[in-house]
Design a protein around this motif. Structure first.
Motif, PDB file in Angstrom:
ATOM      1  N   PRO A 110       0.839  -1.199   0.000  1.00  0.00           N
ATOM      2  CA  PRO A 110       0.000   0.000   0.000  1.00  0.00           C
ATOM      3  C   PRO A 110       0.877   1.253   0.000  1.00  0.00           C
ATOM      4  O   PRO A 110       1.886   1.311   0.714  1.00  0.00           O
ATOM      5  CB  PRO A 110      -0.785  -0.122   1.315  1.00  0.00           C
ATOM      6  CG  PRO A 110       0.075  -0.984   2.179  1.00  0.00           C
ATOM      7  CD  PRO A 110       0.803  -1.920   1.278  1.00  0.00           C
ATOM      8  N   VAL A 111       0.506   2.240  -0.813  1.00  0.00           N
ATOM      9  CA  VAL A 111       1.326   3.446  -0.945  1.00  0.00           C
ATOM     10  C   VAL A 111       0.434   4.683  -1.009  1.00  0.00           C
ATOM     11  O   VAL A 111      -0.775   4.600  -1.268  1.00  0.00           O
ATOM     12  CB  VAL A 111       2.201   3.399  -2.223  1.00  0.00           C
ATOM     13  CG1 VAL A 111       3.174   2.233  -2.172  1.00  0.00           C
ATOM     14  CG2 VAL A 111       1.342   3.313  -3.479  1.00  0.00           C
ATOM     15  N   ARG A 112       1.050   5.808  -0.757  1.00  0.00           N
ATOM     16  CA  ARG A 112       0.423   7.099  -1.035  1.00  0.00           C
ATOM     17  C   ARG A 112       1.296   7.792  -2.064  1.00  0.00           C
ATOM     18  O   ARG A 112       2.468   8.059  -1.831  1.00  0.00           O
ATOM     19  CB  ARG A 112       0.295   7.944   0.233  1.00  0.00           C
ATOM     20  CG  ARG A 112      -0.170   9.374  -0.043  1.00  0.00           C
ATOM     21  CD  ARG A 112      -0.753  10.047   1.171  1.00  0.00           C
ATOM     22  NE  ARG A 112      -2.043   9.455   1.526  1.00  0.00           N
ATOM     23  CZ  ARG A 112      -2.817   9.919   2.516  1.00  0.00           C
ATOM     24  NH1 ARG A 112      -2.422  10.947   3.242  1.00  0.00           N
ATOM     25  NH2 ARG A 112      -3.979   9.330   2.781  1.00  0.00           N
ATOM     26  N   TRP A 113       0.704   8.095  -3.224  1.00  0.00           N
ATOM     27  CA  TRP A 113       1.456   8.696  -4.315  1.00  0.00           C
ATOM     28  C   TRP A 113       1.722  10.173  -4.051  1.00  0.00           C
ATOM     29  O   TRP A 113       1.135  10.774  -3.145  1.00  0.00           O
ATOM     30  CB  TRP A 113       0.706   8.509  -5.641  1.00  0.00           C
ATOM     31  CG  TRP A 113       0.464   7.074  -5.977  1.00  0.00           C
ATOM     32  CD1 TRP A 113      -0.725   6.414  -6.023  1.00  0.00           C
ATOM     33  CD2 TRP A 113       1.452   6.081  -6.301  1.00  0.00           C
ATOM     34  NE1 TRP A 113      -0.567   5.094  -6.351  1.00  0.00           N
ATOM     35  CE2 TRP A 113       0.767   4.857  -6.530  1.00  0.00           C
ATOM     36  CE3 TRP A 113       2.850   6.105  -6.420  1.00  0.00           C
ATOM     37  CZ2 TRP A 113       1.431   3.684  -6.877  1.00  0.00           C
ATOM     38  CZ3 TRP A 113       3.508   4.926  -6.755  1.00  0.00           C
ATOM     39  CH2 TRP A 113       2.806   3.750  -6.984  1.00  0.00           C
ATOM     40  N   THR A 140      -2.934  10.793  -3.388  1.00  0.00           N
ATOM     41  CA  THR A 140      -3.920   9.716  -3.491  1.00  0.00           C
ATOM     42  C   THR A 140      -3.327   8.400  -2.974  1.00  0.00           C
ATOM     43  O   THR A 140      -2.130   8.144  -3.102  1.00  0.00           O
ATOM     44  CB  THR A 140      -4.380   9.516  -4.947  1.00  0.00           C
ATOM     45  OG1 THR A 140      -3.243   9.168  -5.754  1.00  0.00           O
ATOM     46  CG2 THR A 140      -5.003  10.786  -5.483  1.00  0.00           C
ATOM     47  N   ASP A 141      -4.197   7.574  -2.397  1.00  0.00           N
ATOM     48  CA  ASP A 141      -3.775   6.263  -1.908  1.00  0.00           C
ATOM     49  C   ASP A 141      -3.900   5.230  -3.012  1.00  0.00           C
ATOM     50  O   ASP A 141      -4.775   5.328  -3.883  1.00  0.00           O
ATOM     51  CB  ASP A 141      -4.636   5.837  -0.713  1.00  0.00           C
ATOM     52  CG  ASP A 141      -4.402   6.704   0.510  1.00  0.00           C
ATOM     53  OD1 ASP A 141      -3.254   7.162   0.676  1.00  0.00           O
ATOM     54  OD2 ASP A 141      -5.356   6.916   1.276  1.00  0.00           O
ATOM     55  N   ASN A 181       6.823   5.942   1.670  1.00  0.00           N
ATOM     56  CA  ASN A 181       5.760   5.547   2.604  1.00  0.00           C
ATOM     57  C   ASN A 181       5.411   4.077   2.459  1.00  0.00           C
ATOM     58  O   ASN A 181       4.957   3.444   3.407  1.00  0.00           O
ATOM     59  CB  ASN A 181       4.517   6.434   2.422  1.00  0.00           C
ATOM     60  CG  ASN A 181       4.036   6.473   0.982  1.00  0.00           C
ATOM     61  OD1 ASN A 181       3.472   5.525   0.470  1.00  0.00           O
ATOM     62  ND2 ASN A 181       4.271   7.607   0.320  1.00  0.00           N
ATOM     63  N   GLY A 182       5.617   3.508   1.263  1.00  0.00           N
ATOM     64  CA  GLY A 182       5.401   2.082   1.067  1.00  0.00           C
ATOM     65  C   GLY A 182       6.532   1.256   1.664  1.00  0.00           C
ATOM     66  O   GLY A 182       6.299   0.240   2.323  1.00  0.00           O
ATOM     67  N   THR A 206       6.517   0.439   5.417  1.00  0.00           N
ATOM     68  CA  THR A 206       5.699  -0.662   5.931  1.00  0.00           C
ATOM     69  C   THR A 206       6.453  -1.992   5.911  1.00  0.00           C
ATOM     70  O   THR A 206       5.947  -2.993   6.429  1.00  0.00           O
ATOM     71  CB  THR A 206       4.407  -0.818   5.095  1.00  0.00           C
ATOM     72  OG1 THR A 206       4.743  -1.274   3.769  1.00  0.00           O
ATOM     73  CG2 THR A 206       3.658   0.498   5.000  1.00  0.00           C
TER      74      THR A 206
END
Length: 257
Positions: free
Chosen positions: A115-118, A122-123, A138-139, A142
């Motif tokens: 899961p990432v936030r671009w 946007t997610d 951010n990916g 995790t």
């Protein structure tokens, strides 16, 4: 015991720096800046790579010496890579060969759902990661704690794979379904020529298109290597240039009439 994260390439390193900041970790980070998916590797000494890969403003030999010295001094090592990136996989094998006998961990991102936030806020989700370099910080944040030990048998196998590639000493190493394989100097030429026609197009356009087409299902090559091939294609007469082909953003090329 402090952890040192090992990563090939500035792009991947930037994302991992961001990941460390997001996770609030004070771990160290070592960046291997050479791209071992291209160029001669029969002699892996930093001096030999420096002779081949001369770049203005970068002391390659000392940079590589410092990397290996700092890696040898680190307490706990975690190597990040993706098996579907030629650059990252070449480094992974070379690391096993160079650091033979040293204990370390790895985080292999290949095929992971992340899961990432671009950058636009946007997610999203990377359904099957190819490489560390394509995952935002951010990916990657995790994935801390997912490192695994490397067995002696795995290390020996990777060392032998790299020794085989060193013996081949081919101009390129590319990802295949069976792993990393040697490739000839003209491996990407047809792809580059397919982006050209009778009209003038900027070298940057040719390279950009070829990069995109060579990135699925594997990330095979970087822009610098493709740029060198465009220059050679001009020298060989396979492309006609309007301007200096070393200037990719201003020079235009086309196929011969």
């Amino acid at each position: 015991m402090k952890t040192t994260h090992i990563i090939p390439g500035d792009s991947a390193a930037g994302s991992l720096r961001e990941a460390l900041r997001i996770a609030g970790r004070d771990d160290d980070l070592l960046v291997f800046q050479d791209d071992l998916s291209c160029g001669p590797i029969a002699d892996m000494a930093p001096s030999a790579r420096a002779v081949w890969r001369q770049m203005d403003g970068w002391d390659i030999e000392n940079s590589l010496h410092a990397f290996w010295l700092n890696a040898s001094k680190a307490d706990r090592l975690v190597v990040w890579f993706g098996r579907h990136s030629a650059r990252e996989m070449a480094f992974r094998l070379a690391w096993a060969w160079r650091m033979a006998g040293r204990h370390y961990h790895v985080i292999d991102v290949t095929g992971l759902r992340v899961p990432v936030r671009w950058g636009n806020g946007t997610d999203g989700v990377i359904q099957s990661a190819q490489a560390v370099s394509i995952i935002p910080g951010n990916g990657l944040a995790t994935l801390f704690g997912r490192e695994r030990n490397v067995s002696a048998n795995e290390d020996i196998l990777n060392q032998r794979r790299w020794e085989k590639l060193m013996a081949d000493n081919a101009p390129f190493r590319v990802v295949t379904a069976d792993g990393l394989a040697s490739a000839p100097i003209d491996h990407f030429d047809a792809l580059l020529l397919a982006q050209a026609n009778s009209e003038w197009k900027k070298v940057a356009f040719i390279i950009g298109n070829a990069l995109g087409l060579s990135s699925d299902p594997y990330l095979q090559v970087g822009d610098m290597a493709l740029h060198e091939r465009v220059i050679n294609l001009v020298e060989e007469g396979a492309l006609i240039a309007d301007g200096d082909p070393s200037e990719m953003r201003t020079c235009q090329v086309r196929l011969p009439s």
